[in-house]
Enzyme design. Sequence first.
Site, mmCIF file in Angstrom:
data_model
loop_
_atom_site.group_PDB
_atom_site.id
_atom_site.type_symbol
_atom_site.label_atom_id
_atom_site.label_comp_id
_atom_site.label_asym_id
_atom_site.label_seq_id
_atom_site.Cartn_x
_atom_site.Cartn_y
_atom_site.Cartn_z
ATOM 1 N N HIS A 174 -12.021 -9.067 -5.289
ATOM 2 C CA HIS A 174 -12.214 -8.570 -6.699
ATOM 3 C C HIS A 174 -13.473 -9.345 -7.136
ATOM 4 C CE1 HIS A 174 -8.268 -7.655 -4.750
ATOM 5 N NE2 HIS A 174 -8.305 -6.819 -5.698
ATOM 6 N N GLU A 189 0.980 -1.060 -0.405
ATOM 7 C CA GLU A 189 -0.232 0.304 -0.491
ATOM 8 C C GLU A 189 1.005 1.204 0.655
ATOM 9 O OE1 GLU A 189 -2.775 0.167 -0.950
ATOM 10 O OE2 GLU A 189 -3.037 -2.262 -0.685
#
Length: 298
Positions: A220, A104
């Site tokens: 996802h 991240e």
Amino acid sequence: MWAQNWEGLSDLLMPFPNATHFDVSRQLQNRFKPDLEGITGMFETANEFFVSMGLLNMSVAYGPKAMLVKPTDKQVVCHAGAWDFSKDDFRIKMCTTISQTGHELGHIQYFMSYKHLPYVFRSGANPEGRAIGDLISISMRTPKHMVRTGLVNEKEAVFLKNLLSLQKVPFLPFAYLIDAYRWKIFDGSISRKDLTYDGLKSGVIIKVTELDFDAAAKYHVPSTCFQCILILQRDCLNALKLKLLNISDDVPYISYFVSHMLQFQLYKALCETAKEYPAQHLHECDFYQNKDVGAQLQ
């Protein structure tokens, strides 16, 4: 082959089964407690690696506006994300566990590097954006760097290569499988009336029902109800009633597949810049504090 990370099999697949078992996660947990202070310290350590190379300081991304640990007073979507709110406001949102920070922060580094551009040009133009944080994580987890940080000794360091392979190699077929499944839905190969997936068969016919919808276990692929509430708010329940809800995370998973290739290509190139390869084995490369590597990466 559904699991994207096989580190959980490390006990069975260690190269020296008679050696004392080494658990790098436990070492990290001993240094960083799973509370906000400990998780923030973990982000600070990862951020310092970026800064040591002359890259941008990303401390704003894990500051007071960020969500780094799972709240106890409300329900949230824990799926990790990096967010670009403005030219001076960048935040990380995740229910952080040990060793999750690099990826991240790589997104945040990308956002901050392009913050002077119009918003439409600040997101990644290709999967390389995903690869940046991961390639830094690779260097942070090399035996050389882990010994430098005092997390392992030289005898234990040999196990790190095996752990990295268990993390990276199984992910390639997994990442391909995710979008292969979605593509089959898009082109009609899989009917929307039957979204089950046969998976991998080894000479055995596997009967799959709607109760075995493994694909839904991956964030996802479907959307979660919390996600739809955040997006549709009041209209969410009506959409559910009408069976019209069809929201996905809208992230082509093949980009993760490509980024796994790119991160090792970038890693090799940067190790050559650092003059640590081919002078030594590639897995021994560590570009911590190397400003030349940072300049090339920028």
